[in-house]
Design an enzyme around this catalytic site. Structure first.
Site, PDB file in Angstrom:
ATOM      1  N   HIS A  20      -5.731  -6.179  -2.299  1.00 50.62           N
ATOM      2  CA  HIS A  20      -6.431  -6.398  -1.025  1.00 50.62           C
ATOM      3  C   HIS A  20      -6.427  -7.870  -0.619  1.00 50.62           C
ATOM      4  O   HIS A  20      -6.941  -8.216   0.431  1.00 50.62           O
ATOM      5  CB  HIS A  20      -7.871  -5.856  -1.096  1.00 50.62           C
ATOM      6  N   THR A  21      -5.863  -8.727  -1.462  1.00 49.81           N
ATOM      7  CA  THR A  21      -5.636 -10.111  -1.050  1.00 49.81           C
ATOM      8  C   THR A  21      -4.723 -10.146   0.174  1.00 49.81           C
ATOM      9  O   THR A  21      -4.721 -11.108   0.933  1.00 49.81           O
ATOM     10  CB  THR A  21      -5.020 -10.940  -2.204  1.00 49.81           C
TER      11      THR A  21
ATOM     12  N   ARG B  78       0.809  -1.204   0.000  1.00 52.11           N
ATOM     13  CA  ARG B  78       0.000   0.000   0.000  1.00 52.11           C
ATOM     14  C   ARG B  78       0.856   1.275   0.000  1.00 52.11           C
ATOM     15  O   ARG B  78       0.463   2.308  -0.545  1.00 52.11           O
ATOM     16  CB  ARG B  78      -0.914  -0.015   1.236  1.00 52.11           C
TER      17      ARG B  78
ATOM     18  N   ASN C 241      -5.187   7.384   9.474  1.00 57.01           N
ATOM     19  CA  ASN C 241      -6.318   7.245   8.558  1.00 57.01           C
ATOM     20  C   ASN C 241      -6.017   6.263   7.442  1.00 57.01           C
ATOM     21  O   ASN C 241      -6.915   5.773   6.798  1.00 57.01           O
ATOM     22  CB  ASN C 241      -6.657   8.589   7.916  1.00 57.01           C
TER      23      ASN C 241
ATOM     24  N   HIS D 243       0.315   4.544  -2.253  1.00 60.24           N
ATOM     25  CA  HIS D 243       0.138   5.879  -1.657  1.00 60.24           C
ATOM     26  C   HIS D 243       1.181   6.840  -2.230  1.00 60.24           C
ATOM     27  O   HIS D 243       0.864   7.971  -2.606  1.00 60.24           O
ATOM     28  CB  HIS D 243       0.281   5.760  -0.135  1.00 60.24           C
ATOM     29  N   ASP D 244       2.420   6.382  -2.302  1.00 59.03           N
ATOM     30  CA  ASP D 244       3.482   7.243  -2.812  1.00 59.03           C
ATOM     31  C   ASP D 244       3.128   7.735  -4.216  1.00 59.03           C
ATOM     32  O   ASP D 244       3.230   8.932  -4.512  1.00 59.03           O
ATOM     33  CB  ASP D 244       4.816   6.483  -2.837  1.00 59.03           C
TER      34      ASP D 244
ATOM     35  N   GLY E  49       2.937  11.882  -7.292  1.00 59.90           N
ATOM     36  CA  GLY E  49       3.719  10.976  -8.131  1.00 59.90           C
ATOM     37  C   GLY E  49       4.646  10.103  -7.304  1.00 59.90           C
ATOM     38  O   GLY E  49       4.851  10.354  -6.113  1.00 59.90           O
TER      39      GLY E  49
ATOM     40  N   ASP F  11      -9.196 -10.200   3.030  1.00 60.83           N
ATOM     41  CA  ASP F  11      -9.335 -11.453   2.286  1.00 60.83           C
ATOM     42  C   ASP F  11      -9.203 -12.602   3.292  1.00 60.83           C
ATOM     43  O   ASP F  11      -8.209 -13.327   3.305  1.00 60.83           O
ATOM     44  CB  ASP F  11      -8.224 -11.527   1.223  1.00 60.83           C
TER      45      ASP F  11
ATOM     46  N   ASP G 223      -3.179 -14.123  -3.809  1.00 62.17           N
ATOM     47  CA  ASP G 223      -3.911 -14.966  -4.760  1.00 62.17           C
ATOM     48  C   ASP G 223      -5.160 -14.225  -5.249  1.00 62.17           C
ATOM     49  O   ASP G 223      -5.369 -13.063  -4.892  1.00 62.17           O
ATOM     50  CB  ASP G 223      -4.295 -16.311  -4.110  1.00 62.17           C
TER      51      ASP G 223
ATOM     52  N   SER H 131      -7.060 -16.227   3.463  1.00 63.04           N
ATOM     53  CA  SER H 131      -5.780 -16.282   2.755  1.00 63.04           C
ATOM     54  C   SER H 131      -5.086 -14.927   2.777  1.00 63.04           C
ATOM     55  O   SER H 131      -4.505 -14.502   1.802  1.00 63.04           O
ATOM     56  CB  SER H 131      -5.967 -16.783   1.323  1.00 63.04           C
TER      57      SER H 131
HETATM   58  C1  LIG Z   1      -7.937  11.856   9.449  1.00 65.66           C
HETATM   59  O1  LIG Z   1      -9.303  11.567   9.663  1.00 65.66           O
HETATM   60  C2  LIG Z   1      -9.937  12.421  10.590  1.00 65.66           C
HETATM   61  C3  LIG Z   1     -11.343  11.930  10.831  1.00 65.66           C
HETATM   62  O2  LIG Z   1     -11.964  11.555   9.633  1.00 65.66           O
HETATM   63  C4  LIG Z   1      -9.902  13.852  10.029  1.00 65.66           C
HETATM   64  O3  LIG Z   1     -10.494  14.751  10.957  1.00 65.66           O
HETATM   65  C5  LIG Z   1      -8.458  14.249   9.810  1.00 65.66           C
HETATM   66  O4  LIG Z   1      -8.389  15.522   9.235  1.00 65.66           O
HETATM   67  C6  LIG Z   1      -7.768  13.254   8.903  1.00 65.66           C
HETATM   68  N1  LIG Z   1      -6.368  13.599   8.785  1.00 65.66           N
HETATM   69  C7  LIG Z   1      -5.807  13.896   7.607  1.00 65.66           C
HETATM   70  C8  LIG Z   1      -4.399  14.320   7.684  1.00 65.66           C
HETATM   71  O5  LIG Z   1      -6.382  13.807   6.554  1.00 65.66           O
END
Ligand SMILES: *[C@@H]1O[C@H](CO)[C@@H](O)[C@H](O)[C@H]1NC(C)=O
Ligand SMILES: *[C@@H]1O[C@H](CO)[C@@H](O)[C@H](O)[C@H]1NC(C)=O
Ligand SMILES: *[C@@H]1O[C@H](CO)[C@@H](O)[C@H](O)[C@H]1NC(C)=O
Ligand SMILES: *[C@@H]1O[C@H](CO)[C@@H](O)[C@H](O)[C@H]1NC(C)=O
Ligand SMILES: *[C@@H]1O[C@H](CO)[C@@H](O)[C@H](O)[C@H]1NC(C)=O
Ligand SMILES: *[C@@H]1O[C@H](CO)[C@@H](O)[C@H](O)[C@H]1NC(C)=O
Length: 324
Positions: free
Chosen positions: A193-194, A64, A95, A68-69, A74, A244, A252, A247
């Protein structure tokens, strides 16, 4: 005549497009470090095999992390940076269930020992993601390298560039489109998400109060709702549920079987059945001999090209959490 003119015009246009695309990716290539740091990929794999043998639960979070990166600024390693000016992306960690930063530090330290200042943090993330997938039994694929690192990380930029698990299909499709990724990429990469888990709070509305109705999400298998309610009580912010189950430590295609049976955990998993195109991919990936593994690798490579810095742009951070 008119047809052939149109054809040659299209040909010229597509050649120009190819040139443009080629320029953008000119310096991303498989084996970028083969001269400057020939053992780079071997070093990453050795550390990762060791980490995965003792901490397989880091597989989902580390996969993940590359995602995210790439989606925020980018693929430039910004997710790893402790920005001293802005609130860094990491602040959004609770979060986003990111974990495994010390693993990246460990891999990078091994790379720096062998080849100081050569391998970027963004490439380290891309290689780690592939090696995690392989260690968990998933497909090997060639990772393009040659990314360089950015110097800014800003938590506020996670908004709009990453979606919560409550996102619907329309939101998912349009964000992915904005990143240059299509519905097939969305479905194939959702297969990640496996591996991994989600906090109960990310889907408890689907169990207890869907869209404020006071009832469960009708798109989720009621037997599955009942089972999940045993695990996740209302307002539970700490318990983790497997995306998942059964497993979670094997890469998979079982995830797609669950989604097809209306047992996708998050709204964004269930959303893959809403659209006929994405549903067709889900169903295809549940079949024996499906192309999921190949498509996953192809989509990872495509994702790894988002907004990269190459050539003389950016830098090679020596330590991934700070600028040199
Ligand atoms: C993380 O989630 C909380 C609650 O939904 C929110 O108030 C907060 O701003 C979020 N933090 C970021 C950095 O997005
Ligand atoms: C970087 O940030 C993380 C969390 O945001 C923190 O735990 C860590 O101590 C920081 N590292 C340094 C060297 O500042
Ligand atoms: C980040 O890099 C850009 C472009 O190379 C440079 O202009 C800027 O000064 C750098 N910022 C920091 C905080 O190092
Ligand atoms: C998807 O979510 C967005 C934002 O919450 C909302 O505006 C839109 O109506 C939703 N679309 C569908 C088809 O539910
Ligand atoms: C369900 O959500 C609605 C709207 O957010 C809220 O008014 C209601 O109190 C909630 N019901 C329960 C049982 O939490
Ligand atoms: C979970 O988080 C919500 C929102 O931040 C909070 O209102 C609630 O009290 C928390 N529940 C528990 C059990 O900590």
């Amino acid at each position: 005549m008119a047809t052939s003119k149109l054809f040659s015009c299209l040909l010229v246009q597509s050649m120009l497009l190819l040139l443009v695309l080629d320029a953008a990716n000119a310096e991303l290539k498989v084996g970028f470090y083969s001269k400057a740091c020939p053992n780079a990929e071997k070093i990453v794999k050795e550390v990762m095999d060791q980490v995965m043998s003792v901490a397989p639960s880091l597989s989902g979070p580390l996969l993940r992390m590359h995602f995210h990166d790439c989606f925020v600024r980018g693929c430039d390693g910004s997710v790893l940076l402790n920005d001293t000016v802005n609130l860094p992306e990491k602040i959004a960690t609770p979060n986003l269930s990111l974990r495994g930063f010390t693993t990246i530090d460990r891999v990078k330290a091994a790379l720096e020992k062998a080849c100081p200042g050569i391998v970027s943090c963004s490439d380290t993330l891309a290689l780690v993601a592939r090696d995690v997938v392989v260690a968990m039994g998933g497909p090997g694929y060639d990772v393009e390298t040659g990314r360089r690192d950015g110097n800014v990380s800003n938590a506020f930029e996670t908004r709009g560039n990453l979606l919560p698990g409550t996102a619907n299909f329309t939101e998912l499709k349009s964000l992915w489109q904005a990143k240059g990724l299509d519905v097939k990429d969305l479905v194939a990469l959702s297969g990640g998400h496996t591996l991994g888990t989600s906090h109960c709070s990310s889907f408890s509305d689907r169990l207890y109060n869907f869209s404020g109705t006071g009832r469960a999400d009708p798109s989720m298998d009621p037997n599955y709702v009942a089972r999940l309610k045993l695990k996740c009580k209302p307002n539970d912010n700490t318990t983790l549920a497997e995306l998942d189950p059964g497993s979670v430590r094997t890469f998979d295609g079982q995830y797609f079987t669950l989604v097809a049976k209306r047992r996708g955990l998050l709204t964004s998993d269930a959303a893959l059945l809403v659209d006929s195109e994405s549903k067709a991919y889900v169903l295809q990936f549940t079949t024996k001999g499906s192309t999921f593994f190949k498509d996953f690798g192809d989509s990872m490579v495509k994702m790894g090209r988002i907004g990269v810095l190459t050539g003389n742009s950016g830098s090679i951070r020596k330590v991934c959490y700070k600028n040199n």
